[in-house]
Design an enzyme around this catalytic site. Structure first.
Site, PDB file in Angstrom:
ATOM      1  N   ASP A   1      21.297  69.356 -81.951  1.00 16.42           N
ATOM      2  CA  ASP A   1      22.262  70.396 -81.538  1.00 16.42           C
ATOM      3  C   ASP A   1      23.545  69.719 -81.069  1.00 16.42           C
ATOM      4  O   ASP A   1      23.591  68.515 -80.896  1.00 16.42           O
ATOM      5  CB  ASP A   1      21.673  71.224 -80.385  1.00 16.42           C
ATOM      6  CG  ASP A   1      21.310  70.350 -79.203  1.00 16.42           C
ATOM      7  OD1 ASP A   1      20.192  69.805 -79.195  1.00 16.42           O
ATOM      8  OD2 ASP A   1      22.157  70.149 -78.312  1.00 16.42           O
TER       9      ASP A   1
ATOM     10  N   ASP B   1      24.982  70.357 -78.100  1.00 19.28           N
ATOM     11  CA  ASP B   1      25.066  70.560 -76.658  1.00 19.28           C
ATOM     12  C   ASP B   1      26.064  71.698 -76.374  1.00 19.28           C
ATOM     13  O   ASP B   1      26.069  72.669 -77.129  1.00 19.28           O
ATOM     14  CB  ASP B   1      25.412  69.244 -75.940  1.00 19.28           C
ATOM     15  CG  ASP B   1      24.939  69.252 -74.499  1.00 19.28           C
ATOM     16  OD1 ASP B   1      23.817  69.747 -74.243  1.00 19.28           O
ATOM     17  OD2 ASP B   1      25.669  68.787 -73.616  1.00 19.28           O
TER      18      ASP B   1
HETATM   19  N1  LIG Z   1      21.557  69.140 -75.790  1.00 18.18           N
HETATM   20  C1  LIG Z   1      20.561  68.408 -75.292  1.00 18.18           C
HETATM   21  N2  LIG Z   1      20.632  67.960 -74.018  1.00 18.18           N
HETATM   22  C2  LIG Z   1      19.630  67.208 -73.508  1.00 18.18           C
HETATM   23  N3  LIG Z   1      18.541  66.874 -74.183  1.00 18.18           N
HETATM   24  C3  LIG Z   1      18.431  67.302 -75.437  1.00 18.18           C
HETATM   25  N4  LIG Z   1      17.469  67.127 -76.348  1.00 18.18           N
HETATM   26  C4  LIG Z   1      17.835  67.766 -77.449  1.00 18.18           C
HETATM   27  N5  LIG Z   1      19.037  68.373 -77.297  1.00 18.18           N
HETATM   28  C5  LIG Z   1      19.431  68.087 -76.043  1.00 18.18           C
END
Ligand SMILES: Nc1ncnc2[nH]cnc12
Ligand SMILES: CSC[C@H]1O[C@H](OP(=O)(O)O)[C@H](O)[C@@H]1O
Length: 289
Positions: free
Chosen positions: A209, A211
């Site tokens: 992703d 974030d």
């Molecule tokens: N955006 C994210 N923040 C922290 N850990 C993750 N693991 C997978 N995506 C994440």
């Protein structure tokens, strides 16, 4: 020359290592506590491989509650010389989309409620950590990824947050501005403890992703993360199988000295060491104690 044993720590969604031949579960504990799960030992080609799912069977341990010391201690105890961390992560770069594997070479530690050292009162040690990742392992991972046509980049900084909640938008923007390429919740203190235990370490950070830094999009959401994780898991399985097939039987000396990190690290004079702590350090630091 010491025999090589390849350790694999499986992260979210990776609770098993298909293709492990002659597999057996090792019933082993550590003076630091119990590992997340019994490690599984087996062979891939000629390589001895030990697999440990860091969140435990059925994903029982949250990032803050994993006993990282127990996990690294038992891996050392069963002879792991080289350790690969498989980890889901969020991305701070447009050019690192979901599905990309980042072979990180740096970490930023933002955790604050974890035991981050085997050493302490009664046996103080300071290991070098400017270069936290073993470059020969990264080179091997990059070759395996290329052979398996897994999209990957070499290099990047992984910021480790405490979690378990995902970042706010402000945190996400701040981590990006700090220079982080990806974010996760588990590689610290794992990488620090591996260095203290003189185990060569590298991470495959698998983007799931973006974030929360992109202003017109939602932040990290578990439903879509789980979707991406399934595809990443398949690719990770192929990558690890290829890495293990081509892994040398003898341990390659680490070019940056990860496997000799304790040579000059111990500061506490022998007469002033705490015997209880020294006893607990038998596997991790037995070479120099
Ligand atoms: N955006 C994210 N923040 C922290 N850990 C993750 N693991 C997978 N995506 C994440
Ligand atoms: C499943 S999203 C959040 C979760 O995934 C990562 O874990 P791991 O590194 O073990 O794959 C991240 O750090 C969080 O713990």
């Amino acid at each position: 020359m010491a025999k090589a044993t390849l350790g694999i720590i499986g992260g979210s969604g990776l609770y098993d290592l298909p293709g492990l031949e002659d597999m057996r579960e090792l019933d082993i504990g550590s003076p630091w506590g119990m590992p997340s799960a019994p490690p599984r030992e087996g062979r891939v080609g000629n390589a001895r491989v030990v697999f440990l799912p860091r969140h435990g069977v059925g994903h029982r341990h949250s990032p803050s509650d994993i006993d990282y010391r127990a996990n690294i201690d038992v891996l050392k105890r069963v002879g792991v010389t080289d350790l690969i961390s498989l980890s889901a992560c969020g991305s701070y770069r447009e050019e690192l989309p979901p599905g990309m594997f980042v072979l990180v070479d740096q970490f930023i530690d933002r955790t604050f409620r974890r035991q981050s050292s085997f050493f302490g009162a009664g046996c103080v040690a300071h290991v070098p950590f400017s270069d936290p990742v073993a470059p020969n392992l990264v080179a091997r991972l990059a070759r395996a990824a290329a052979a398996e046509r897994v999209p990957h980049v070499v290099g990047g900084s992984y910021v480790c947050m405490e979690g378990p909640q995902f970042s706010t938008r402000a945190e996400s923007v701040a981590y990006k501005a700090m220079g982080a390429s990806v974010v996760g919740m588990t590689n610290m203190p794992e990488a620090k403890l591996a260095r203290e235990a003189e185990i060569c370490y590298a991470t495959v950070a698998m983007v799931t992703d973006y974030d929360a830094w992109r202003p017109h999009e939602g932040g990290a959401e578990i439903a879509s993360i789980l979707d991406v994780m399934r595809g990443n898991g398949d690719a990770a399985g192929r990558l690890v199988a290829r890495l293990a097939q081509d892994f040398p039987e003898e341990h390659e000396p680490c070019p940056i000295g990860s496997d000799r990190a304790l040579d000059f690290a111990l500061l506490t004079a022998p007469a002033h060491r705490d015997p209880t702590l020294v006893a607990k350090l038998d596997a991790v630091a037995g070479r120099v104690l």
